[in-house]
Design a protein around this motif. Sequence first.
Motif, PDB file in Angstrom:
ATOM      1  N   LEU A  36       0.831  -1.215   0.000  1.00  0.00           N
ATOM      2  CA  LEU A  36       0.000   0.000   0.000  1.00  0.00           C
ATOM      3  C   LEU A  36       0.863   1.262   0.000  1.00  0.00           C
ATOM      4  O   LEU A  36       0.501   2.272  -0.618  1.00  0.00           O
ATOM      5  CB  LEU A  36      -0.946  -0.018   1.213  1.00  0.00           C
ATOM      6  N   TYR A  37       1.997   1.197   0.684  1.00  0.00           N
ATOM      7  CA  TYR A  37       2.932   2.341   0.696  1.00  0.00           C
ATOM      8  C   TYR A  37       3.441   2.570  -0.730  1.00  0.00           C
ATOM      9  O   TYR A  37       3.450   3.683  -1.242  1.00  0.00           O
ATOM     10  CB  TYR A  37       4.073   2.007   1.655  1.00  0.00           C
ATOM     11  N   ARG A  38       3.836   1.476  -1.385  1.00  0.00           N
ATOM     12  CA  ARG A  38       4.330   1.565  -2.767  1.00  0.00           C
ATOM     13  C   ARG A  38       3.252   2.153  -3.687  1.00  0.00           C
ATOM     14  O   ARG A  38       3.490   3.075  -4.462  1.00  0.00           O
ATOM     15  CB  ARG A  38       4.725   0.157  -3.233  1.00  0.00           C
ATOM     16  N   LYS A  39       2.045   1.620  -3.547  1.00  0.00           N
ATOM     17  CA  LYS A  39       0.945   2.028  -4.426  1.00  0.00           C
ATOM     18  C   LYS A  39       0.586   3.513  -4.215  1.00  0.00           C
ATOM     19  O   LYS A  39       0.402   4.267  -5.171  1.00  0.00           O
ATOM     20  CB  LYS A  39      -0.269   1.147  -4.093  1.00  0.00           C
ATOM     21  N   GLN A  40       0.546   3.919  -2.944  1.00  0.00           N
ATOM     22  CA  GLN A  40       0.209   5.314  -2.632  1.00  0.00           C
ATOM     23  C   GLN A  40       1.291   6.256  -3.145  1.00  0.00           C
ATOM     24  O   GLN A  40       0.990   7.321  -3.694  1.00  0.00           O
ATOM     25  CB  GLN A  40       0.061   5.494  -1.113  1.00  0.00           C
ATOM     26  N   LEU A  41       2.555   5.847  -2.961  1.00  0.00           N
ATOM     27  CA  LEU A  41       3.638   6.721  -3.426  1.00  0.00           C
ATOM     28  C   LEU A  41       3.631   6.852  -4.941  1.00  0.00           C
ATOM     29  O   LEU A  41       3.819   7.946  -5.473  1.00  0.00           O
ATOM     30  CB  LEU A  41       4.992   6.168  -2.970  1.00  0.00           C
ATOM     31  N   ILE A  42       3.420   5.727  -5.627  1.00  0.00           N
ATOM     32  CA  ILE A  42       3.377   5.802  -7.100  1.00  0.00           C
ATOM     33  C   ILE A  42       2.264   6.772  -7.506  1.00  0.00           C
ATOM     34  O   ILE A  42       2.466   7.671  -8.320  1.00  0.00           O
ATOM     35  CB  ILE A  42       3.154   4.415  -7.745  1.00  0.00           C
ATOM     36  N   ARG A  43       1.092   6.605  -6.912  1.00  0.00           N
ATOM     37  CA  ARG A  43      -0.047   7.478  -7.244  1.00  0.00           C
ATOM     38  C   ARG A  43       0.313   8.948  -7.040  1.00  0.00           C
ATOM     39  O   ARG A  43       0.140   9.779  -7.925  1.00  0.00           O
ATOM     40  CB  ARG A  43      -1.252   7.096  -6.357  1.00  0.00           C
ATOM     41  N   MET A  44       0.888   9.241  -5.889  1.00  0.00           N
ATOM     42  CA  MET A  44       1.116  10.645  -5.551  1.00  0.00           C
ATOM     43  C   MET A  44       2.267  11.257  -6.355  1.00  0.00           C
ATOM     44  O   MET A  44       2.147  12.367  -6.886  1.00  0.00           O
ATOM     45  CB  MET A  44       1.401  10.738  -4.047  1.00  0.00           C
TER      46      MET A  44
END
Length: 318
Positions: A36-44
């Motif tokens: 989730l950290y990876r996914k959120q960072l990619i998104r942002m």
Amino acid sequence: MKATALTDEDPVKLAEFEARIDRGEKIEPSDWMPQLYRKQLIRMIEQHAHSEIIGALPEGTWITRAPGFKRKLALMAKVQDEVGHAQLLYSAAETLGKSREDMIADLINGKSKYSNIFNYPAFTWADSCFISWLVDAGAIVNQIANSKGSYGPYCRALERICAEESFHLKYGHHCVIHLATGTKVQREMMQAAFNRWWAPMMHFFGPSDKISVHSEILMRWKVKMSSNDECRQQFLDMYVPKIWELGLTVPDDKLRKDPETGQWEFTEPDWEEFKRVINGDGPCNKERLAVRRVAEERGAWVRQALLAPKTKYVAPLA
Ligand code: FAQ
């Protein structure tokens, strides 16, 4: 399918990861991190990169029309910096496993967002000045805070970006002062720009904390170091006095600082308009994406050529 729910993560690894973040350590690309950290960072980070590259467009159209050679030079350098920021940010997002090609494809096909504010037209030179001063100011408020965050590559990119943005801010402030202290026509043109851009500027910091979707987890993991409302308040605190000092106003009768709480009060932004604009239905969304699409198509041969460095080309005669 990769895990994105925290309950699917190894609890020991998750606890170690969170302890590292609590200690203020940086997380690097090869370190373990929850999906989730990876996914959120990619998104942002991806949205941030898109905002820089699309953000170059409204000001970019003013390079040839900027008043005088010095303004043209400065604006050209600023726009070039913004595109450079996109390059840094795409590289930071790539460390998390999403390719640049996929990010650009998601921008063009409308899957990935970018900042609301660049979906409005820059009708006049004063609009361009507003962007250079206050949109950059808003970006700095957000980015200085987040440069102290947890993901190493993003923080390092933000540090460099903030240094460059501070020159943009000075340039933009100078442009606005020039118009605000100029002739009646110049002052009116500057005021009209404030009237047009204030609502998008209030939206720029994101939905209020009450309705923000991602703030909680992003703040827990120190990706976001200030909430949307904190950034908006800080911006108002730093820049409204400067705006009033120039004899300019903002189109909000309720705007005032409560002397007891120290908080700014303002009319609740129209979040329905915000949602429409970030979901593709603002005044310039289609135009902005069309420009990027053409740039991708026209640049395809260069990217192909770079992928085949051994290809022999005919040498030019002179
Ligand atoms: N525009 O749950 P939250 C610049 C979306 S750089 C569009 O609060 P979050 C330089 C959000 O993505 C400007 N969409 O989201 C320059 C989410 O949708 P999703 C860009 C927005 O991530 C200057 C949904 O609403 N800066 O200007 C916006 O916790 C001059 C729910 O929102 C950055 O990107 C918005 N304003 O907080 C260039 C900084 N706000 O993804 C040229 C990094 C929210 O679920 C000329 N990003 N949304 O579909 C951030 O700090 C955060 O992502 C926020 C949003 C604060 C933007």
